[in-house]
Design a protein around this motif. Structure first.
Motif, PDB file in Angstrom:
ATOM      1  N   GLU A  26      31.303  39.056  35.263  1.00  0.00           N
ATOM      2  CA  GLU A  26      32.104  39.983  34.457  1.00  0.00           C
ATOM      3  C   GLU A  26      31.213  41.039  33.785  1.00  0.00           C
ATOM      4  O   GLU A  26      31.357  41.337  32.604  1.00  0.00           O
ATOM      5  CB  GLU A  26      32.999  39.232  33.476  1.00  0.00           C
ATOM      6  N   THR A  30      39.695  46.648  29.040  1.00  0.00           N
ATOM      7  CA  THR A  30      39.845  46.813  30.498  1.00  0.00           C
ATOM      8  C   THR A  30      40.178  48.263  30.850  1.00  0.00           C
ATOM      9  O   THR A  30      39.899  48.705  31.966  1.00  0.00           O
ATOM     10  CB  THR A  30      40.921  45.868  31.049  1.00  0.00           C
ATOM     11  N   GLU A  56      36.254  52.974  36.986  1.00  0.00           N
ATOM     12  CA  GLU A  56      36.720  52.780  38.368  1.00  0.00           C
ATOM     13  C   GLU A  56      37.422  54.038  38.890  1.00  0.00           C
ATOM     14  O   GLU A  56      37.312  54.378  40.076  1.00  0.00           O
ATOM     15  CB  GLU A  56      37.673  51.580  38.453  1.00  0.00           C
ATOM     16  N   LYS A  73      31.732  42.088  38.795  1.00  0.00           N
ATOM     17  CA  LYS A  73      32.716  42.443  37.760  1.00  0.00           C
ATOM     18  C   LYS A  73      33.787  41.366  37.600  1.00  0.00           C
ATOM     19  O   LYS A  73      34.479  41.343  36.587  1.00  0.00           O
ATOM     20  CB  LYS A  73      33.318  43.826  38.012  1.00  0.00           C
ATOM     21  N   VAL A  74      33.921  40.517  38.617  1.00  0.00           N
ATOM     22  CA  VAL A  74      34.794  39.345  38.458  1.00  0.00           C
ATOM     23  C   VAL A  74      33.986  38.091  38.772  1.00  0.00           C
ATOM     24  O   VAL A  74      32.886  38.181  39.325  1.00  0.00           O
ATOM     25  CB  VAL A  74      36.037  39.411  39.382  1.00  0.00           C
ATOM     26  N   HIS A 107      42.839  44.687  43.629  1.00  0.00           N
ATOM     27  CA  HIS A 107      42.625  45.745  42.632  1.00  0.00           C
ATOM     28  C   HIS A 107      41.143  46.031  42.378  1.00  0.00           C
ATOM     29  O   HIS A 107      40.785  47.099  41.893  1.00  0.00           O
ATOM     30  CB  HIS A 107      43.303  45.363  41.310  1.00  0.00           C
ATOM     31  N   ILE A 108      40.287  45.041  42.696  1.00  0.00           N
ATOM     32  CA  ILE A 108      38.855  45.234  42.445  1.00  0.00           C
ATOM     33  C   ILE A 108      38.191  46.181  43.440  1.00  0.00           C
ATOM     34  O   ILE A 108      37.074  46.622  43.203  1.00  0.00           O
ATOM     35  CB  ILE A 108      38.085  43.889  42.478  1.00  0.00           C
ATOM     36  N   VAL A 145      37.021  49.945  31.740  1.00  0.00           N
ATOM     37  CA  VAL A 145      36.595  49.621  33.102  1.00  0.00           C
ATOM     38  C   VAL A 145      37.424  50.433  34.104  1.00  0.00           C
ATOM     39  O   VAL A 145      36.892  50.984  35.070  1.00  0.00           O
ATOM     40  CB  VAL A 145      36.730  48.109  33.376  1.00  0.00           C
ATOM     41  N   GLU A 146      38.718  50.507  33.856  1.00  0.00           N
ATOM     42  CA  GLU A 146      39.589  51.264  34.765  1.00  0.00           C
ATOM     43  C   GLU A 146      39.206  52.748  34.790  1.00  0.00           C
ATOM     44  O   GLU A 146      39.342  53.414  35.818  1.00  0.00           O
ATOM     45  CB  GLU A 146      41.058  51.103  34.361  1.00  0.00           C
ATOM     46  N   ILE A 158      31.565  43.259  30.314  1.00  0.00           N
ATOM     47  CA  ILE A 158      32.970  43.631  30.079  1.00  0.00           C
ATOM     48  C   ILE A 158      33.487  43.002  28.772  1.00  0.00           C
ATOM     49  O   ILE A 158      34.221  43.639  28.026  1.00  0.00           O
ATOM     50  CB  ILE A 158      33.841  43.235  31.295  1.00  0.00           C
ATOM     51  N   VAL A 162      35.742  45.006  22.830  1.00  0.00           N
ATOM     52  CA  VAL A 162      35.923  43.686  23.413  1.00  0.00           C
ATOM     53  C   VAL A 162      36.992  43.692  24.507  1.00  0.00           C
ATOM     54  O   VAL A 162      38.135  44.068  24.266  1.00  0.00           O
ATOM     55  CB  VAL A 162      36.292  42.671  22.303  1.00  0.00           C
ATOM     56  N   PHE A 163      36.594  43.280  25.702  1.00  0.00           N
ATOM     57  CA  PHE A 163      37.495  43.227  26.849  1.00  0.00           C
ATOM     58  C   PHE A 163      38.381  44.453  26.955  1.00  0.00           C
ATOM     59  O   PHE A 163      39.590  44.360  27.125  1.00  0.00           O
ATOM     60  CB  PHE A 163      38.347  41.950  26.842  1.00  0.00           C
TER      61      PHE A 163
END
Lengths: 76, 586
Positions: B163, B506, B513, B38-39, B216-217, B509-510, B185, B503-504
């Protein structure tokens, strides 16, 4: 680079870097001029240990143009 | 729109030390290998591991793997599996040499051999004199390992999906794992990756706690994916806390600060450690200091407007000594807490550092689940690193053994996948209903309308974990916590995204998560409530002793019905005699 993308680039391997980079993005990025915004995007492409040296350990960046930005990120 | 699909022989989810060391074994064969991260890989949390890797190379002091094994078994408070520990301590030596050959610049002695430093918990001759077992690449060992393994993987043509976020495992009706649904992502587009073998290497889950040293990941993504695939998590109650993290932030303040004369005070300015540990005071063991801090806060003697932390004083040492001996701490205080430690005390609270538990595996990285009176391997699924539980750390992990764990078992998993691929030349048929279930997890976040925000529920969840499944563990506190966590879990369907862009995004994703945090956090809370003894990092004032008669066994938490099961510790090593349990005294 779009801010949303930059936010993901602020996700790093160290909590310390997550914290300072996101803090800058939230507090200062929008008000920064284009030059500073560009420098920030370039800074994010560095490796974590380099960012650690410049931001957390206070070692001077080899390119003086980054110093004011790094000072702002350090937030001291 | 049709779902995009890719096929690989092996899929590795996570690009830290475990994932990359598994990938490089495979990439050096003909296998087609995909790594999803993811990163960007070198931003994995392995980069934060600065200490080093234990291996009994005997370059500085006499050493052998059997002594290393003794220290690890003892450190685990006899909950570690002795066959896996023997395997790890033996494999440590070739693993370090392989890393050296792969370009990790280990620090050297004058004679050219790898330098080794002494660390707590390392002994010669089964509990004798201090050993020197930790190999390091200056103070950036984790980065050096990641960087070298990443370069080797690029050279060997490992296919990186940088990503990309893993949504869920795909499995067939027999429980075999067929790959995973992932999401790019940048575009928000899903992608189905089919694989003959899938390796989970997603790291830890420290973000379940409000105060953590984890990046944070570290949101327990692989652990939660395993839970949702019906696989239990093992020994999740065992979580290492460090007594002094920066309050409300989590960054570690090294124990060296107290070694230099720093001490803790409560709101009355009292040096409270004198009450809890009259002899050792501020230098008492980590769990004693952590529990003392939490007790002070719980009993209303905390500091700050919320009375939610205590203070670490070094200002009495004077500016010159603080600048000279503790420069890093002074910088940390200024950057993260806005406090100059040379003149003011630092706000601190225990910070969640490392999870010993995880996805149960054998020493070859194969995920194992209970079946009848025994166990069986989950076809096509492996796990390695902090997300896995082999178990080599048992109830507590020794310094220098975490990098070792990820490297040895990442490598072992990669090597076993190679063998596995020889036997399974074809992909199993895809299971559309499992793909649909994974897609539903993603599209659920397209729901619009009013609802709870991610941040609101996440903050409440992490605070509840800290208060009820943190360092202070009694029946009453944890029982109340489990009920609160279940009530919070019931509110998850009410969470809505405000931003539905692709687009992006986040926030999306959060949101994914957040679901993972809930699954792993509740596993910790349940497992901790049920274990009625104190062992290693799991410390209960209401059951203060280790109970080998009833509790020398591994916990297994299943997501379905929040069910618990147990299995025996494997006390028989591979080739040597068992180390029987003894009181753990250092």
């Amino acid at each position: 680079m779009a801010k949303a993308s930059l936010r993901w680039q602020c996700r790093r391997g160290m909590l310390e870097l997550d914290f300072v980079l996101e803090r800058y993005l939230d507090r200062h990025y929008d008000a920064a001029d284009q030059t500073e915004q560009g420098l920030f995007a370039r800074l994010l492409s560095a490796q974590d240990p380099e960012l650690q040296l410049w931001i957390l350990n206070g070692v001077t960046h080899p390119d003086p143009a980054f110093q004011p930005l790094i000072a702002k990120i350090r937030g001291i | 729109m049709a779902l995009n699909k890719r096929r690989f022989d092996a899929l590795i989810i996570g690009a830290g030390g475990a994932g990359l060391n598994a990938a490089i074994q495979l990439a050096n064969t003909d296998a087609r290998v995909a790594v999803v991260s993811k990163v960007f890989p070198t931003r994995s949390h392995t980069v934060a591991a600065q200490g080093g890797v234990n291996a009994a190379l005997a370059n500085v002091l006499p050493d052998n793997w059997h002594w290393h094994m003794f220290d690890t078994v003892k450190g685990s408070d006899y909950l570690g599996d002795q066959d896996a520990i023997e395997f790890m301590c033996r494999e440590a030596i070739p693993t370090v040499y392989e890393l050296e050959h792969n370009g990790v610049p280990f620090s050297r002695l004058d004679d050219g051999k790898i330098y080794q430093r002494a660390f707590g918990g390392q002994s010669q001759d089964f509990g004798g004199a201090q050993a020197a077992r930790t190999c390091a690449a200056a103070d950036r060992t984790g980065h050096a390992i990641l960087h070298a393994l990443y370069q080797q993987n690029v050279r060997a043509r490992t296919h990186f999906f940088d990503e990309y976020f893993a949504i869920d495992l795909i499995r067939d009706d027999e429980g075999a794992i067929l790959g995973a649904l992932v999401m790019e992502i940048e575009t928000g587009e899903p992608l189905l990756i089919e694989a003959k073998a899938t390796v989970l290497a997603t790291g830890g889950c420290g973000q379940v706690y409000r105060t953590t040293s984890n990046a944070h990941i570290n949101t327990g993504d692989g652990m939660a994916m395993a839970l949702r695939a019906g696989i239990p998590l093992m020994d999740m109650e065992f979580f290492q806390f460090h007594p002094t993290g920066i309050a409300g932030r989590g960054m570690l303040i090294t124990e060296g600060v107290r070694g230099e004369g720093g001490y803790l005070v409560n709101r009355d300015g009292e040096r409270f450690m004198e009450r809890y540990a009259p002899n050792a005071k501020d230098l008492a063991s980590r769990d004693v200091v952590s529990r003392a801090i939490v007790t002070e806060v719980k009993e209303g003697r905390g500091c700050g407007p919320q009375a939610d932390h205590v203070l670490l004083k070094v200002d009495h040492l004077g500016e010159e000594i603080v600048s000279k001996r503790l420069p890093g701490i002074r910088e940390s205080g200024r950057i993260f807490a806005g406090v100059d430690a040379a003149h003011e005390p630092l706000p601190v609270f225990p910070t969640a550092h490392y999870v010993m538990g995880g996805i149960p595996t054998d020493p070859y990285g194969r995920v194992i689940v209970p079946q009848g009176t025994g166990e069986e391997v989950v076809p096509g699924l492996y796990a390695a690193g902090e997300c896995a539980c082999v178990s080599v750390h048992g109830a507590n992990r020794l310094g220098g053994n975490s990098l070792l764990d990820i490297l040895v078992f990442g490598r072992a998993a990669g090597l076993d996948v190679i063998e596995n691929l020889q036997e399974h030349k074809n992909h199993r048929p895809m299971n559309e209903s499992s793909v649909e279930a994974a897609m539903a997890r993603l599209t659920r976040w397209d729901q619009k309308g009013e609802g709870i925000s991610i941040r609101e529920l996440r903050d409440e969840f992490r605070k509840t974990m800290e208060d009820h499944a943190g360092v202070f563990r009694t029946e009453e506190i944890m029982g109340e916590g489990v009920e609160k966590l279940k009530a919070l879990r019931d509110r998850l369907p009410e969470v809505r995204l405000h931003d539905h862009s692709k687009v992006f995004n986040t926030a999306r994703v959060e949101a994914l998560e957040l679901e993972n945090l809930f699954d792993t956090g509740i596993a910790i809370a349940y497992s901790a409530l049920m274990r009625k003894e104190s062992r290693g990092a799991h410390s209960r004032p209401d059951y203060p002793d280790r109970d080998d008669t009833n509790w020398m066994k591994h916990s297994l938490y299943f997501r379905e019905d929040d069910r618990m099961d147990y299995k025996p510790v494997r006390t028989k090593p591979l080739t040597v005699e068992t180390f029987p349990p003894k009181a753990r005294v250092y």
